[in-house]
Structures are given as structure tokens and as C-alpha cells.
Design an enzyme around this catalytic site. Structure first.
Site, PDB file in Angstrom:
ATOM      1  N   ARG A 159       0.872  -1.190   0.000  1.00 10.86           N
ATOM      2  CA  ARG A 159       0.000   0.000   0.000  1.00 10.86           C
ATOM      3  C   ARG A 159       0.902   1.232   0.000  1.00 10.86           C
ATOM      4  NH1 ARG A 159      -4.943   0.174   3.892  1.00 10.86           N
ATOM      5  NH2 ARG A 159      -5.676   1.524   2.208  1.00 10.86           N
ATOM      6  N   ASP A 192      -2.192   9.327   7.180  1.00 17.57           N
ATOM      7  CA  ASP A 192      -1.344   8.298   6.570  1.00 17.57           C
ATOM      8  C   ASP A 192       0.034   8.834   6.222  1.00 17.57           C
ATOM      9  OD1 ASP A 192      -4.028   6.954   6.241  1.00 17.57           O
ATOM     10  OD2 ASP A 192      -2.620   5.447   5.502  1.00 17.57           O
ATOM     11  N   LYS A 252      -7.721   9.256   4.886  1.00 13.76           N
ATOM     12  CA  LYS A 252      -8.812   8.567   4.185  1.00 13.76           C
ATOM     13  C   LYS A 252      -9.620   9.521   3.313  1.00 13.76           C
ATOM     14  CE  LYS A 252      -9.455   5.179   4.017  1.00 13.76           C
ATOM     15  NZ  LYS A 252      -8.932   4.427   2.822  1.00 13.76           N
TER      16      LYS A 252
HETATM   17  O1  MRU Z   1      -7.468   2.503   4.124  1.00 13.92           O
HETATM   18  P1  MRU Z   1      -7.195   2.510   5.598  1.00 13.92           P
HETATM   19  O2  MRU Z   1      -8.326   1.969   6.417  1.00 13.92           O
HETATM   20  O3  MRU Z   1      -5.863   1.892   5.917  1.00 13.92           O
HETATM   21  O4  MRU Z   1      -7.080   4.062   5.959  1.00 13.92           O
HETATM   22  C1  MRU Z   1      -6.814   4.414   7.284  1.00 13.92           C
HETATM   23  C2  MRU Z   1      -6.816   5.874   7.524  1.00 13.92           C
HETATM   24  O5  MRU Z   1      -7.024   6.666   6.634  1.00 13.92           O
HETATM   25  C3  MRU Z   1      -6.468   6.320   8.919  1.00 13.92           C
HETATM   26  O6  MRU Z   1      -7.124   7.512   9.236  1.00 13.92           O
HETATM   27  C4  MRU Z   1      -4.958   6.534   9.028  1.00 13.92           C
HETATM   28  O7  MRU Z   1      -4.265   5.438   8.540  1.00 13.92           O
HETATM   29  C5  MRU Z   1      -4.548   6.804  10.420  1.00 13.92           C
HETATM   30  S1  MRU Z   1      -4.762   5.412  11.463  1.00 13.92           S
HETATM   31  C6  MRU Z   1      -4.171   5.806  12.996  1.00 13.92           C
END
Ligand code: MRU
Length: 347
Positions: free
Chosen positions: A88, A238, A249
Site C-alpha cells: 500500500r 497516513d 482517508k
Molecule cells: O485505508 P485505511 O483503512 O488503511 O485508511 C486508514 C486511515 O485513513 C487512517 O485515518 C490513518 O491510517 C490513520 S490510522 C491511525
């Protein structure tokens, strides 16, 4: 829930809670190889930037459990890091954890350690990444808790909780720390289309903790912010570029625009492992494009007519100018952000 972690190291394997099955069933997946860990990340059995990094660390620790001398183990670690690193692209915690693991393995090999020592060092580095994440979340939680009112409502997006980290959570860690400090905090959780991390995961962990949570469809956030009942929008990240631009997200950016429009503070909570100090701004953050079927097909049922095109960028970038503060374990940073320098902002 205080000590809850969605991942556990078993010595010869790592076990992860399958988040695709929540809230319906609690299923743990046992991974004995780095490839199995990579598949869990790719398929969203585990997700959330810090947790992806932690899992990758354990993946490398598994890779050096194979046979062979030091040089062979270093090759195995590098191959595992390539596979894990390609799962990812947006969460910088992944590259950060892999770099840490490769540095430790390489140092052990270069200094002539035997295979058993190399394995032990890799295992303890992976465990340290996990434990440090929980400690960082506790610290950032305490900093963030001070920003919340004694009695208030927080709007969040996606899941930035214990499920997305080694434990405690980032955005939800702030909520937990505030509750622990005696504040009365209610959470409004965007359902977070299309993967429903808010409806399925944020709701699951807050209900377990007895923290009041109300789920809304993403499109309801604007009119709820307009009522004035929300005291803060609080999200995870992220990847945060040096100038504070923040990838999170998909759906986070419109929330930041709405928060500014309605003069509600917009906070990003993340450990320093989510800072990409080498990236000047958010324009070059790689944005993962996930399969359109995740949008069009809900639990086996196609919701769109055959032949309909669909897009699924999994993240968006919120410009720093819309962010009231970034909360890390080192404190609360306000614009102008400068995460490429020590300190990271005015603090
Ligand atoms: O696609 P995901 O569920 O991995 O996305 C997660 C997010 O966007 C979270 O807000 C981010 O990773 C922070 S988690 C502490």
C-alpha cells in the site's frame, strides 16, 4: 480495551485481527511468513498507517527465521521488505518501519553476528516498533486531550483507533485520553464510504469502550457542523508532509473545508512515524487507487448497473492551511508547520 491490540507476536508467527470481518465476527489470522503478512495488508485484513508499519516489521522478523547464514538472512529481509513495501503506497509508516528493520538486520550481519542473534535482533526491533507505537499514542493522546472541552462532541472520519495502530489509537487515542482525564466526550463517526471503517470499526471499538458514538453518512457532516454541536473535527493521517499537508482517508479534505466554513477546529493526530520530513508538500504523496468494485459491490451485491464506471482513490490530501493543529507525541503543533526541522512548528 485499554490494552487491546489488533496484532500479537507469537514468537514463530504473528496473529492479526481480521478487520474485514468486523463487526460481525472476531477472527484472528495467523501469519507464518512475510508473504502472508503482505497479503493481510493488501487485502485490508489489517489497515491503518501505524498498524501497517508494525505488521511489516513483524513480517521482516518472520523472513529472517528461514535457514541460511547471515548473508542469506539479509537477502531474505530485503526481499520481504520489497514485497511488504509494495502493498500500500500512501502510509509512510510502512517505509519507515521497513527501513528500521533493514538497518538492524544489516548492522547485525555487518558486525558478524550469527543467525540466531540476527533473528533475535529483528524480533526485538519489530516488538519495539509495536510497543513504541502504543507509547507514542498514549503521549499524543494526553497532548490532544487538553484541546477538547470538558464536555463536548468530536467528529471523526475513518478509523484512527486502537484497530489502526498497535493500540490506544491516534484520533481515538485523544478521545480515550480525554475520557480517562474525566472529560465527557461524545463521538460522531462518519460511516466512511466505501469501506465503512467508521461505521464498522470506529463504532465497534467505541461501543466496546462505552464511549458514546453516533454514526452518520459522510454526506451528513456538513449540516451537522452547521448546527454548532461539534466542538472539534479530529482525524488520523497516513502521511504528513514537511509543510503539514496531510494525506488521510478519502473524504477528509471535504471535512476540513466544512470545518473551516463553520469555524470548528480541525485537528490531525499522528505519531512522528507518520511524518514524511523529506517531502516538502503534499503534492507528491502517492495516492492509492483501489478497485472500483469496493465501491460498487456491497457484501456481494452489485449496487451499480453493469457498465458503470467508478473511481476509488483511497486517500485525499488536506492542505496545511485548513489544519488548526497537528498533534504528535512531541506536542501540539500549529501553523506554519515545518516538520523537516526539529520541533515541527511553533508548538
Ligand atoms: O485505508 P485505511 O483503512 O488503511 O485508511 C486508514 C486511515 O485513513 C487512517 O485515518 C490513518 O491510517 C490513520 S490510522 C491511525
Amino acid at each position: 480495551m485499554t490494552d487491546f491490540s489488533p496484532i500479537r507476536w507469537l514468537g514463530d508467527a504473528v496473529e492479526v485481527l481480521d478487520q474485514r470481518e468486523l463487526p460481525w465476527r472476531e477472527v484472528w489470522i495467523r501469519c507464518g511468513t512475510a508473504d502472508e503478512v503482505a497479503e493481510c495488508i493488501r487485502s485490508m485484513a489489517l489497515r491503518g498507517a501505524p498498524l501497517i508499519g508494525i505488521a511489516a516489521g513483524y513480517g521482516v522478523a518472520l523472513a529472517v527465521r528461514g535457514n541460511g547464514g547471515p548473508a542469506r538472512l539479509r537477502e531474505a529481509a530485503e526481499a520481504a521488505a520489497r514485497t511488504l513495501g509494495a502493498t500500500r503506497p500512501t502510509a509512510v509508516n510502512l517505509a519507515w518501519a521497513l527501513e528500521r528493520m533493514l538497518r538492524v538486520v544489516s548492522a547485525a550481519v555487518t558486525s558478524g553476528r550469527d543467525p540466531a542473534t540476527i533473528r533475535r535482533r529483528a524480533e526485538s526491533e519489530a516488538t519495539a516498533i509495536h510497543e513504541e507505537d502504543v507509547a507514542m499514542n498514549r503521549r499524543l493522546g494526553r497532548h490532544g486531550a487538553e484541546l477538547l472541552p470538558a464536555d463536548g462532541t468530536v467528529l471523526t472520519h475513518c478509523n484512527a483507533g486502537a484497530l489502526a495502530t498497535g493500540g490506544w489509537g491516534t484520533a481515538l487515542g485523544v478521545v480515550r485520553s480525554a475520557v480517562e482525564a474525566g472529560k465527557r466526550v461524545r463521538v460522531i463517526a462518519d460511516e466512511t464510504r466505501p469501506y465503512l471503517q467508521g461505521a464498522r470499526l470506529t463504532a465497534w471499538e467505541l461501543v466496546r469502550d462505552g464511549i458514546p458514538v453516533t454514526v452518520i453518512a459522510d454526506g451528513m457532516a456538513g449540516s451537522i457542523l452547521r448546527t454548532g454541536e461539534v466542538h472539534a473535527v479530529l482525524v488520523g493521517a497516513d502521511r504528513i508532509a514537511a509543510n503539514g499537508d496531510t494525506a488521510n482517508k478519502i473524504g477528509t479534505y471535504p471535512l476540513a473545508v466544512l470545518a473551516r466554513r463553520h469555524q470548528v477546529p480541525f485537528y490531525v493526530a499522528a505519531p512522528s512515524s507518520t511524518l514524511d520530513r523529506n517531502l516538502a508538500d503534499g503534492s507528491r504523496i502517492p495516492i492509492e487507487e483501489r478497485p472500483a468494485d469496493e465501491l460498487c459491490v456491497i457484501r456481494g451485491t452489485r449496487m451499480t448497473p453493469p457498465g458503470t464506471a467508478a473511481r476509488h482513490p483511497a486517500f485525499d490530501v488536506t492542505p496545511a492551511e485548513l489544519i488548526t493543529a497537528v498533534i504528535t507525541e512531541d506536542g501540539v503543533f500549529r501553523p506554519p508547520f515545518a516538520f523537516d526541522r526539529r520541533g515541527g512548528g511553533r508548538g
